[in-house]
Design a protein around this motif. Sequence first.
Motif, PDB file in Angstrom:
ATOM      1  N   LEU A  42      -4.639 -18.651   1.563  1.00  0.00           N
ATOM      2  CA  LEU A  42      -3.877 -18.151   2.710  1.00  0.00           C
ATOM      3  C   LEU A  42      -4.690 -17.094   3.441  1.00  0.00           C
ATOM      4  CD1 LEU A  42      -0.469 -17.695   0.878  1.00  0.00           C
ATOM      5  CD2 LEU A  42      -0.775 -19.152   2.896  1.00  0.00           C
ATOM      6  N   PRO A  43      -4.394 -16.828   4.728  1.00  0.00           N
ATOM      7  CA  PRO A  43      -5.014 -15.682   5.395  1.00  0.00           C
ATOM      8  C   PRO A  43      -4.632 -14.386   4.674  1.00  0.00           C
ATOM      9  CG  PRO A  43      -3.942 -17.140   6.974  1.00  0.00           C
ATOM     10  CD  PRO A  43      -3.530 -17.601   5.617  1.00  0.00           C
ATOM     11  N   VAL A  44      -5.387 -13.324   4.908  1.00  0.00           N
ATOM     12  CA  VAL A  44      -5.124 -12.039   4.259  1.00  0.00           C
ATOM     13  C   VAL A  44      -3.709 -11.574   4.605  1.00  0.00           C
ATOM     14  CG1 VAL A  44      -5.806  -9.616   4.133  1.00  0.00           C
ATOM     15  CG2 VAL A  44      -7.557 -11.405   4.246  1.00  0.00           C
ATOM     16  N   ILE A  45      -2.934 -11.282   3.567  1.00  0.00           N
ATOM     17  CA  ILE A  45      -1.520 -10.966   3.742  1.00  0.00           C
ATOM     18  C   ILE A  45      -1.242  -9.467   3.651  1.00  0.00           C
ATOM     19  CG2 ILE A  45       0.744 -11.204   2.617  1.00  0.00           C
ATOM     20  CD1 ILE A  45       0.020 -14.047   1.912  1.00  0.00           C
ATOM     21  N   ARG A  46      -2.022  -8.734   2.899  1.00  0.00           N
ATOM     22  CA  ARG A  46      -1.713  -7.335   2.619  1.00  0.00           C
ATOM     23  C   ARG A  46      -1.521  -6.533   3.904  1.00  0.00           C
ATOM     24  NH1 ARG A  46      -2.432  -3.520  -1.644  1.00  0.00           N
ATOM     25  NH2 ARG A  46      -3.118  -1.462  -0.955  1.00  0.00           N
ATOM     26  N   GLU A  47      -0.440  -5.801   3.961  1.00  0.00           N
ATOM     27  CA  GLU A  47      -0.118  -4.962   5.115  1.00  0.00           C
ATOM     28  C   GLU A  47      -1.178  -3.875   5.297  1.00  0.00           C
ATOM     29  OE1 GLU A  47       3.436  -1.877   6.564  1.00  0.00           O
ATOM     30  OE2 GLU A  47       3.545  -2.883   4.616  1.00  0.00           O
ATOM     31  N   GLY A  48      -1.606  -3.677   6.527  1.00  0.00           N
ATOM     32  CA  GLY A  48      -2.564  -2.615   6.820  1.00  0.00           C
ATOM     33  C   GLY A  48      -4.008  -2.993   6.616  1.00  0.00           C
ATOM     34  N   ASP A  49      -4.280  -4.159   6.057  1.00  0.00           N
ATOM     35  CA  ASP A  49      -5.662  -4.601   5.853  1.00  0.00           C
ATOM     36  C   ASP A  49      -6.278  -4.949   7.215  1.00  0.00           C
ATOM     37  OD1 ASP A  49      -7.981  -6.421   5.266  1.00  0.00           O
ATOM     38  OD2 ASP A  49      -7.298  -6.132   3.209  1.00  0.00           O
ATOM     39  N   PRO A  50      -7.510  -4.479   7.496  1.00  0.00           N
ATOM     40  CA  PRO A  50      -8.150  -4.804   8.783  1.00  0.00           C
ATOM     41  C   PRO A  50      -8.269  -6.302   9.034  1.00  0.00           C
ATOM     42  CG  PRO A  50      -9.358  -3.079   7.631  1.00  0.00           C
ATOM     43  CD  PRO A  50      -8.347  -3.588   6.669  1.00  0.00           C
ATOM     44  N   LYS A  51      -8.298  -7.088   7.972  1.00  0.00           N
ATOM     45  CA  LYS A  51      -8.438  -8.539   8.109  1.00  0.00           C
ATOM     46  C   LYS A  51      -7.089  -9.253   8.035  1.00  0.00           C
ATOM     47  CE  LYS A  51     -13.080  -8.642   6.095  1.00  0.00           C
ATOM     48  NZ  LYS A  51     -13.942  -9.216   5.016  1.00  0.00           N
ATOM     49  N   HIS A  52      -5.986  -8.493   8.172  1.00  0.00           N
ATOM     50  CA  HIS A  52      -4.660  -9.085   8.067  1.00  0.00           C
ATOM     51  C   HIS A  52      -4.511 -10.290   9.008  1.00  0.00           C
ATOM     52  CE1 HIS A  52      -0.221  -9.272   8.935  1.00  0.00           C
ATOM     53  NE2 HIS A  52      -0.204  -9.235   7.606  1.00  0.00           N
ATOM     54  N   GLY A  53      -4.123 -11.423   8.438  1.00  0.00           N
ATOM     55  CA  GLY A  53      -3.945 -12.645   9.222  1.00  0.00           C
ATOM     56  C   GLY A  53      -5.215 -13.437   9.442  1.00  0.00           C
ATOM     57  N   LYS A  54      -6.335 -12.974   8.890  1.00  0.00           N
ATOM     58  CA  LYS A  54      -7.615 -13.646   9.113  1.00  0.00           C
ATOM     59  C   LYS A  54      -8.176 -14.169   7.790  1.00  0.00           C
ATOM     60  CE  LYS A  54      -8.630 -10.329  12.822  1.00  0.00           C
ATOM     61  NZ  LYS A  54      -9.553  -9.253  13.265  1.00  0.00           N
TER      62      LYS A  54
ATOM     63  N   PRO B 118       0.833  -1.209   0.000  1.00  0.00           N
ATOM     64  CA  PRO B 118       0.000   0.000   0.000  1.00  0.00           C
ATOM     65  C   PRO B 118       0.867   1.258   0.000  1.00  0.00           C
ATOM     66  CG  PRO B 118      -0.027  -1.065   2.156  1.00  0.00           C
ATOM     67  CD  PRO B 118       0.702  -1.990   1.239  1.00  0.00           C
ATOM     68  N   MET B 119       0.267   2.398  -0.375  1.00  0.00           N
ATOM     69  CA  MET B 119       1.019   3.647  -0.493  1.00  0.00           C
ATOM     70  C   MET B 119       1.749   3.993   0.804  1.00  0.00           C
ATOM     71  SD  MET B 119       1.046   4.838  -3.491  1.00  0.00           S
ATOM     72  CE  MET B 119       0.185   4.800  -5.064  1.00  0.00           C
ATOM     73  N   SER B 120       1.153   3.673   1.919  1.00  0.00           N
ATOM     74  CA  SER B 120       1.774   3.981   3.212  1.00  0.00           C
ATOM     75  C   SER B 120       2.480   2.773   3.807  1.00  0.00           C
ATOM     76  CB  SER B 120       0.714   4.488   4.192  1.00  0.00           C
ATOM     77  OG  SER B 120      -0.310   3.518   4.366  1.00  0.00           O
ATOM     78  N   GLY B 121       2.663   1.727   2.967  1.00  0.00           N
ATOM     79  CA  GLY B 121       3.219   0.476   3.468  1.00  0.00           C
ATOM     80  C   GLY B 121       4.732   0.457   3.501  1.00  0.00           C
ATOM     81  N   THR B 122       5.267  -0.720   3.826  1.00  0.00           N
ATOM     82  CA  THR B 122       6.698  -0.914   4.008  1.00  0.00           C
ATOM     83  C   THR B 122       7.249  -1.792   2.895  1.00  0.00           C
ATOM     84  OG1 THR B 122       6.362  -0.843   6.407  1.00  0.00           O
ATOM     85  CG2 THR B 122       8.473  -1.686   5.627  1.00  0.00           C
ATOM     86  N   LEU B 123       8.316  -1.320   2.259  1.00  0.00           N
ATOM     87  CA  LEU B 123       8.968  -2.121   1.234  1.00  0.00           C
ATOM     88  C   LEU B 123       9.706  -3.284   1.901  1.00  0.00           C
ATOM     89  CD1 LEU B 123      10.473   0.721  -0.998  1.00  0.00           C
ATOM     90  CD2 LEU B 123       8.304  -0.493  -1.297  1.00  0.00           C
ATOM     91  N   ARG B 124       9.703  -4.420   1.242  1.00  0.00           N
ATOM     92  CA  ARG B 124      10.355  -5.598   1.818  1.00  0.00           C
ATOM     93  C   ARG B 124      11.854  -5.358   1.940  1.00  0.00           C
ATOM     94  NH1 ARG B 124       9.285 -11.423  -0.885  1.00  0.00           N
ATOM     95  NH2 ARG B 124      11.518 -11.299  -1.375  1.00  0.00           N
ATOM     96  N   GLY B 125      12.422  -5.702   3.078  1.00  0.00           N
ATOM     97  CA  GLY B 125      13.804  -5.357   3.390  1.00  0.00           C
ATOM     98  C   GLY B 125      14.817  -5.861   2.388  1.00  0.00           C
ATOM     99  N   ASP B 126      14.699  -7.138   1.976  1.00  0.00           N
ATOM    100  CA  ASP B 126      15.679  -7.672   1.040  1.00  0.00           C
ATOM    101  C   ASP B 126      15.562  -7.032  -0.325  1.00  0.00           C
ATOM    102  OD1 ASP B 126      13.160  -8.919   0.826  1.00  0.00           O
ATOM    103  OD2 ASP B 126      14.030 -10.651  -0.201  1.00  0.00           O
TER     104      ASP B 126
END
Length: 572
Positions: free
Chosen positions: A531-543, A358-366
């Motif tokens: 898989l559970p919801v993966i997108r960062e910042g999604d209210p359902k993340h992990g569900k 997402p626009m306010s999300g975090t780029l993957r470190g590697d």
Amino acid sequence: MLAALSEGRARLRPTETVVKNVTVDMDALKQSNPALHAFYCSMLDELAEDTRPEEVLRVRIGNTVEPVEGGYYRWTLGVKGELVDAKDGDALLGDGDQAMIRAVTFDLHPTFSPASVACREPPFTITRRGWGTFKVGASLLLSNGETVRVDHRLSFSEGGAETVCLVPVGRKTAATTASTVCEGNSAENPEDRLPRMEGVLPEEMHGFLGDPSWKAPILTTRCDAEARPGYNTMRADEFNEDPATLRVKVQVLANMIRASANMVAYTGAGISTASGIGDYATKAKNSAAMRNQPKLRSNLDAQPTLAHCVLTALAREGHLKHWVQQNHDGLPQKAGFPQSQLNEIHGSWFEPSNPVVPMSGTLRGDLIKWLVEWEEKTDLCLAMGTSLCGMNADRMVATPGEKAKQHGVGLGAVIVGIQRTAYDSLASLRIFAKIDEVMALLAWEMQLSNVGPAGESVRAVLPAQAVVGPHRYRVPYHTTGAGRKKAGGEGRAETWDLRPGRKVRVTSGPGKGFTGEVVGQRGDGHYRIALPVIREGDPKHGKGLVHYLLGEWWVHSAVNGLIPQLPVVNVQ
């Protein structure tokens, strides 16, 4: 080119050396890519129409041969030139090789030492001894400064063999015509009455090393809206080069690519609009970017554009070393570009461990670490279809651009697109045109033949020994997903099991550690994984459970050990 740039203010110009022969196998190209073949034919027709030869150099390259002891042959290879009338090929006009050919460089089989032999005065002959035949290349330097490349296959038949080529000389080339038009020395044409870019410095129209005498881009669509509201952006007006200036700029781009040692592509949404996927920066209702777009049932069904295919061909030829992709669409891989050379910095629709950021999300470190590595390494960045509105990844353009402009280091950045950007002043070369048009011309200038057809995906072919069984693959990776070299030999998993129902775990990204299940394989080869919801910042993340795709190219990369880590691993 690199030496010129190091002086800081050298101007970029099209090459004055013209290689006359077409190195592309046109018959093979007609079979593999009919559309590009038709374009090349049109370019050849244009050259035939625009060039008016008065004289023709008839080049004869051939060999004589005699057997010697031990089953070997002694052969003599020679080049001669005969200047003939263009209309009457039998009417000799001069001494040929004495007058027109200044030097010849023979390229032999690599087993010969030296494999490249230069003859700087006539007679242009060499004698060697060997037992096998092969194709010999000869580069001819003509008295007018042009070069000609001819080939000849050695023959050990009695009497040897000869190859004859006709090379037009004393003519006005299309490149010269384009330069003349750009400098304003031609008669007025209708394009001169069209509105053009105004109030912009020449370096922002053409690049800071461009030629200020090139004509300003034509304003094709006026739009008062901002291209990317809320970002460091420009108006959404659209521009196009006139045909002559475009040809010259693409010739310059081709020269820069040949001079580059570490070229990187940096692409945004604009490279994929021709596939039917929309972009963010287009605001005009009658935008050129939206014309003739295919209608897609789903963006996941999009197929690669000509630009994706040409970039892939540049990589095959060794010119393009790395690709930073802002898009999520998997079109580079569908065109055959290797996943191991692609940084999908903003996420992917085809990798569960790298979901869309997402626009306010975090780029993957590697991935950011990889990006910074190439930011410092590249000497030429080709940026296409990106609004360059201040994203973190825009450093791929800013850093090489600043190095070239401020310190004369490297070739800098080339920006291609129909809209202005805030980074135009950092471009060594700026091209305003539709991306596929630029890439078609670039393919011609680079004489690329191994270009896949736009609109078709390249399916991965797996080595037979890597397939253990249906959807089961032998891979050189540890149970953690790390490659052997990183993880060591102990406990490595030899089989990657993607059969329906198999449990898997995500290895990286915001869903690291999430477990799910392989659902099956689509008709296009991509695997569906619940898989559970993966997108960062999604209210359902992990569900819950969502179906994610694993691109088939990941399997190809994995069985060949080309990637540092598997996106998912089996749960033991």
